[in-house]
Design an enzyme around this catalytic site. Structure first.
Site, PDB file in Angstrom:
ATOM      1  N   LYS A 127       0.841  -1.200   0.000  1.00  0.00           N
ATOM      2  CA  LYS A 127       0.000   0.000   0.000  1.00  0.00           C
ATOM      3  C   LYS A 127       0.880   1.255   0.000  1.00  0.00           C
ATOM      4  CE  LYS A 127      -3.821  -2.165   2.518  1.00  0.00           C
ATOM      5  NZ  LYS A 127      -4.430  -2.443   3.818  1.00  0.00           N
ATOM      6  N   GLN A 134      -4.165  -1.284  10.251  1.00  0.00           N
ATOM      7  CA  GLN A 134      -4.166  -2.583   9.562  1.00  0.00           C
ATOM      8  C   GLN A 134      -4.761  -3.662  10.463  1.00  0.00           C
ATOM      9  OE1 GLN A 134      -3.434  -3.018   6.371  1.00  0.00           O
ATOM     10  NE2 GLN A 134      -3.602  -5.243   6.367  1.00  0.00           N
ATOM     11  N   ASP A 169     -10.724   3.604   5.062  1.00  0.00           N
ATOM     12  CA  ASP A 169     -11.132   2.199   4.962  1.00  0.00           C
ATOM     13  C   ASP A 169     -12.658   2.062   4.880  1.00  0.00           C
ATOM     14  OD1 ASP A 169      -9.209   0.144   4.912  1.00  0.00           O
ATOM     15  OD2 ASP A 169      -8.710   0.425   7.024  1.00  0.00           O
TER      16      ASP A 169
HETATM   17  N1  GUN Z   1      -6.599  -6.238   6.531  1.00  0.00           N
HETATM   18  C1  GUN Z   1      -6.926  -6.890   5.392  1.00  0.00           C
HETATM   19  N2  GUN Z   1      -7.546  -6.065   4.525  1.00  0.00           N
HETATM   20  C2  GUN Z   1      -7.607  -4.862   5.125  1.00  0.00           C
HETATM   21  C3  GUN Z   1      -8.140  -3.595   4.727  1.00  0.00           C
HETATM   22  O1  GUN Z   1      -8.684  -3.404   3.626  1.00  0.00           O
HETATM   23  N3  GUN Z   1      -8.002  -2.584   5.641  1.00  0.00           N
HETATM   24  C4  GUN Z   1      -7.403  -2.765   6.856  1.00  0.00           C
HETATM   25  N4  GUN Z   1      -7.344  -1.714   7.672  1.00  0.00           N
HETATM   26  N5  GUN Z   1      -6.925  -3.930   7.250  1.00  0.00           N
HETATM   27  C5  GUN Z   1      -7.011  -4.966   6.391  1.00  0.00           C
END
Ligand code: GUN
Length: 291
Positions: free
Chosen positions: A53, A97, A120
């Protein structure tokens, strides 16, 4: 009909060229979209996701930082970090995350993020806005799935969309989004989960089948109808005798479904790159709306 690939890799490249223009426009106002990622502990998969990311943010000359904290961090300490980020104008988006260690209440943490920085789309305010049809931040994977289908001119109107998985990250929000009013939407949705008896009764009626269960090659030609459109959210690691010692596969068994489906997303290169593109898009939206 031979199988057509829905390439998230291709579509995301196309989207990035559009974002560059938006980013330049913001730069003329001295705004650089910024994302703060909070990574708790050392979950290897989370580390890889976070790295991919933030790499994209760097590639686009955007601002991003990763705040790494120990697995033993307390809920209160984590909330203090988030409060600081809520008040830091450099960051238009905050992402914690997931998953978090068991001693931390995920909902308390999500609730402490400023909903206007919740790129998110997991905060209850944003979940509510999506549910009533006035979305602010749409969760990245569901939004990426719709964008991907839009690119290939696939509308959900008059289609039965079956979602396998009811997580707050993917299953629930994609079922809400797919059945919402809007261009390329208006699907009729069914949501299946681990408690659904005889899954294939439902999946075989799907015009569009979305799997987000994280079970290696679990769904086969026995679960789908001819010419179904398959969206694979699964990212599953299996051992392999390549140089890495593993490879990534989805929830669908590719050799089996490829003779029956009309369209499918590959793993890797399908939904994954779209999720990252949508995180960038949501951060740009946050910068445009709330700087
Ligand atoms: N863990 C797996 N996918 C995601 C996501 O899209 N956002 C976050 N914050 N954690 C994740």
């Amino acid at each position: 009909m031979s199988l057509k690939i829905l390439s998230g890799l291709e579509v995301s490249k196309h989207l990035y060229s559009q974002y560059i223009q938006k980013i330049s426009k913001l730069k003329t106002k001295n705004i650089i979209p910024g994302l703060a990622v909070v990574l708790v502990g050392d979950n290897p998969a989370s580390k890889i996701y976070v790295r991919s990311k933030t790499k994209k943010f760097n590639d686009l000359d955007l601002h991003s930082t990763t705040i790494k904290v120990e697995n033993s961090t307390t809920e209160d300490d984590l909330i203090k970090i988030i409060n600081k980020l809520n008040n830091d104008k450099k960051y238009h988006g905050i992402l914690v995350q997931l998953p978090l260690p068991n001693h931390i209440d995920k909902n308390k943490i999500i609730n402490s993020i400023d909903p206007k920085k919740d790129v998110d789309g997991f905060h209850p305010e944003n979940v509510g806005l999506l549910s009533i049809g006035s979305p602010r931040f749409i969760p990245c994977t569901p939004k990426g799935i719709i964008r991907l289908m839009e690119f290939y001119n696939i509308s959900l109107k008059n289609k039965h969309v079956v979602v396998v998985g009811r997580s707050n990250l993917v299953g629930r929000p994609i079922s809400i989004l797919a059945s919402s009013k809007g261009e390329f939407l208006n699907g009729t949705t069914t949501i299946c989960h681990s408690g659904t008896p005889d899954l294939s009764i439902y999946t075989k009626t799907a015009d569009v089948l979305i799997s987000a269960i994280g079970k290696t090659e679990f769904l086969t030609s026995n679960h789908i109808k001819r010419d179904a459109i398959l969206i694979d959210v699964g990212i599953n690691k299996i051992s392999s005798n390549n140089s890495k010692g593993y490879r990534i596969v989805g929830d669908f068994k590719w050799d089996s479904i490829s003779k029956v489906a009309s369209y499918a997303t590959p793993v890797p290169g399908g939904v994954g790159p779209m999720t990252i593109a949508m995180l960038i898009e949501n951060t740009i939206i946050a910068a445009e709306l709330y700087s």
